[in-house]
Design an enzyme around this catalytic site. Structure first.
Site, short mmCIF file in Angstrom:
data_model
loop_
_atom_site.label_atom_id
_atom_site.label_comp_id
_atom_site.label_asym_id
_atom_site.label_seq_id
_atom_site.Cartn_x
_atom_site.Cartn_y
_atom_site.Cartn_z
N ASP A 72 1.06 -1.12 0.18
CA ASP A 72 0.10 -0.20 -0.11
C ASP A 72 1.20 0.80 -0.16
OD1 ASP A 72 -2.50 1.02 0.98
OD2 ASP A 72 -1.07 2.00 2.18
N LYS A 106 -2.86 5.98 -4.22
CA LYS A 106 -4.00 7.35 -4.02
C LYS A 106 -3.88 8.30 -4.95
CE LYS A 106 -3.80 4.70 0.27
NZ LYS A 106 -2.36 4.96 1.23
N HIS A 139 -7.45 10.00 -2.28
CA HIS A 139 -6.81 9.58 -0.18
C HIS A 139 -8.31 10.23 0.57
CE1 HIS A 139 -2.92 8.93 1.53
NE2 HIS A 139 -3.85 9.18 2.74
N1 LIG Z 1 -5.47 6.71 3.89
C1 LIG Z 1 -4.92 6.77 4.72
O1 LIG Z 1 -5.32 8.00 5.27
C2 LIG Z 1 -4.11 6.50 5.97
C3 LIG Z 1 -3.41 6.81 6.99
C4 LIG Z 1 -2.55 6.19 7.41
C5 LIG Z 1 -2.04 5.42 7.01
N2 LIG Z 1 -2.36 4.53 6.11
C6 LIG Z 1 -1.94 4.05 5.74
O2 LIG Z 1 -1.35 2.26 6.79
C7 LIG Z 1 0.01 2.47 6.98
C8 LIG Z 1 -0.34 1.75 8.69
O3 LIG Z 1 0.05 2.77 9.18
P1 LIG Z 1 0.63 3.62 10.09
O4 LIG Z 1 1.77 3.26 9.58
O5 LIG Z 1 0.14 4.72 10.89
O6 LIG Z 1 0.67 2.80 11.69
P2 LIG Z 1 0.67 0.81 12.06
O7 LIG Z 1 1.46 0.49 10.81
O8 LIG Z 1 0.14 0.46 12.70
O9 LIG Z 1 2.14 1.20 12.64
C9 LIG Z 1 3.28 1.68 12.10
C10 LIG Z 1 4.72 2.09 13.57
O10 LIG Z 1 4.89 0.83 14.31
C11 LIG Z 1 6.44 0.05 14.53
N3 LIG Z 1 5.40 -1.33 14.58
C12 LIG Z 1 5.58 -2.55 12.86
N4 LIG Z 1 5.57 -3.47 13.11
C13 LIG Z 1 5.79 -3.72 14.39
C14 LIG Z 1 5.49 -4.97 15.81
N5 LIG Z 1 5.40 -5.99 15.15
N6 LIG Z 1 5.88 -4.48 17.16
C15 LIG Z 1 6.37 -3.40 17.11
N7 LIG Z 1 6.42 -1.80 16.47
C16 LIG Z 1 5.78 -2.34 14.99
C17 LIG Z 1 6.94 0.65 12.89
O11 LIG Z 1 7.88 0.88 13.35
P3 LIG Z 1 8.86 -0.24 12.64
O12 LIG Z 1 9.30 0.53 11.02
O13 LIG Z 1 10.42 0.35 13.39
O14 LIG Z 1 9.11 -1.54 12.54
C18 LIG Z 1 6.20 2.08 12.94
O15 LIG Z 1 6.64 2.94 14.11
C19 LIG Z 1 0.49 3.01 6.09
O16 LIG Z 1 2.35 2.59 6.44
C20 LIG Z 1 0.23 3.67 5.49
O17 LIG Z 1 0.11 2.71 4.25
C21 LIG Z 1 -3.02 5.26 5.90
#
Ligand SMILES: NC(=O)c1ccc[n+]([C@@H]2O[C@H](COP(=O)([O-])OP(=O)(O)OC[C@H]3O[C@@H](n4cnc5c(N)ncnc54)[C@H](OP(=O)(O)O)[C@@H]3O)[C@@H](O)[C@H]2O)c1
Length: 329
Positions: A72, A106, A139
């Site tokens: 994604d 997006k 988005h």
């Molecule tokens: N459509 C939208 O408006 C929107 C908004 C927000 C996000 N998104 C999408 O959703 C994805 C995920 O959201 P996000 O990046 O906000 O948050 P997330 O996946 O909930 O969390 C990512 C964070 O958690 C850490 N992490 C990942 N796996 C872990 C594990 N098993 N144990 C401990 N820590 C862990 C990562 O650090 P490390 O890299 O150091 O592991 C990073 O700091 C985004 O990358 C994006 O693609 C979309």
């Protein structure tokens, strides 16, 4: 007789090797079917973060090696070239073919005019080095001018551009992100092609039960972004529970020999969601896919649901006075 046996063995080996070369390498996460008949893997690698140069190129390659088949990204993340290089590396290594992968990107808010959608998608494809994406999302329902100021372009107009993108085969499926229930209803009643997906924040502090249920009633699949909620460190100075060491989550995790992050990701899968955990760490991204050898009970799902506070990781409050701002909290 001997000749016949030798011929049979030759034939069977021939068939075995033929099938072997035709078989695609299956990913570790199962697929579900979208309302347009296309299949989507239920775990995607999220890439929505600013990183060092090419950090996501490496993460995408590790992810594909590990068995991820869904990535994604978004024009907003400014990392489509990195993601594209990671995909190209995996294909060059013979790990996968393009059609084994499911790539989501997006459309950003500043390209919402109907005739801007296809050119914006073509630019994303160029950056990704691909001929098509599997899923293209609006988005956000909010439109902005190039200078970031509010625009009054209606997302129903943007959707007509998305329909053209699908008709041209540049996006196999089309959908939205951050749309609320009434915005989805309006789109649903004013479109030729129904949105296949709504990507929204879902995690233990933002469980989104009514919106998820509304999407599912309409036949729209839900992708859960920021799935780890406040288990990981965020900008919020007073992050609500649960955190990584929450005793309730730890007790459930210990029972299955899993981490609390894996329990939360499994909770979202139990709710029929497509999850998008993001990591650039090889060990953690492998952990985030290692979710298919255990199941949570209905009681455990209900217990985790009780953490809900309707508190978001991503507020986008900067857009709150713009037309079509979708969030109440
Ligand atoms: N459509 C939208 O408006 C929107 C908004 C927000 C996000 N998104 C999408 O959703 C994805 C995920 O959201 P996000 O990046 O906000 O948050 P997330 O996946 O909930 O969390 C990512 C964070 O958690 C850490 N992490 C990942 N796996 C872990 C594990 N098993 N144990 C401990 N820590 C862990 C990562 O650090 P490390 O890299 O150091 O592991 C990073 O700091 C985004 O990358 C994006 O693609 C979309």
């Amino acid at each position: 007789m001997l000749m016949q046996q030798a011929f049979l063995i030759f034939l069977l080996y021939g068939l075995y090797f033929h099938c072997g070369s035709e078989t695609h390498i299956a990913g570790k996460a199962p697929d579900i079917e979208l309302n347009d008949g296309n299949k989507i893997p239920v775990v995607a690698l999220g890439t929505g973060r600013k990183t060092e140069a090419d950090e996501f190129r490496q993460a995408v390659l590790w992810a594909i090696e590990e068995g991820y088949r869904h990535i994604d990204t978004a024009a907003l993340y400014e990392n489509e070239p990195q993601v594209g290089r990671g995909i190209a590396d995996a294909i060059a290594k013979g790990l996968v073919k393009r059609d084994d992968l499911f790539i989501t990107t997006k459309l950003w808010n500043d390209r919402h005019a109907q005739d801007q959608v296809v050119p914006a998608l073509r630019e994303s494809l160029e950056r990704l080095g691909l001929d098509y994406v599997d899923l293209y999302l609006i988005h956000c329902p909010v439109a902005q001018n190039a200078d970031g100021s509010p625009s009054d372009i209606d997302y129903a107009e943007t959707w007509r551009g998305m329909e053209v993108a699908k008709t041209l085969g540049l996006a196999k499926s089309i959908g939205v992100s951050n749309f609320n229930s009434s915005q989805l209803d309006r789109l649903f009643n004013n479109s030729q092609i129904k949105p296949a997906v709504n990507q929204i924040e879902v995690n233990p502090t933002m469980t989104q039960v009514p919106l998820v249920s509304h999407c599912h009633k309409l036949g729209i699949a839900v992708m859960a972004c920021s799935p780890l909620g406040f288990l990981v460190s965020r900008e919020n100075k007073n992050p609500p529970p649960p955190h990584n060491d929450d005793p309730i989550l730890v007790a459930i995790a210990d029972q299955y020999g899993k981490s609390t992050s894996q329990v939360v990701l499994r909770y979202l899968l139990e709710r029929g969601l497509i999850i998008i955990p993001s990591s650039t760490n090889q060990k953690r991204l492998a952990q985030n896919l290692d979710l298919f050898d255990f199941k949570l009970t209905a009681e455990e799902v209900a217990t985790i649901g009780q953490f809900n506070k309707n508190v978001r990781v991503v507020n986008a409050t900067i857009l709150k006075d713009f037309p079509n701002y979708p969030f109440e909290s």
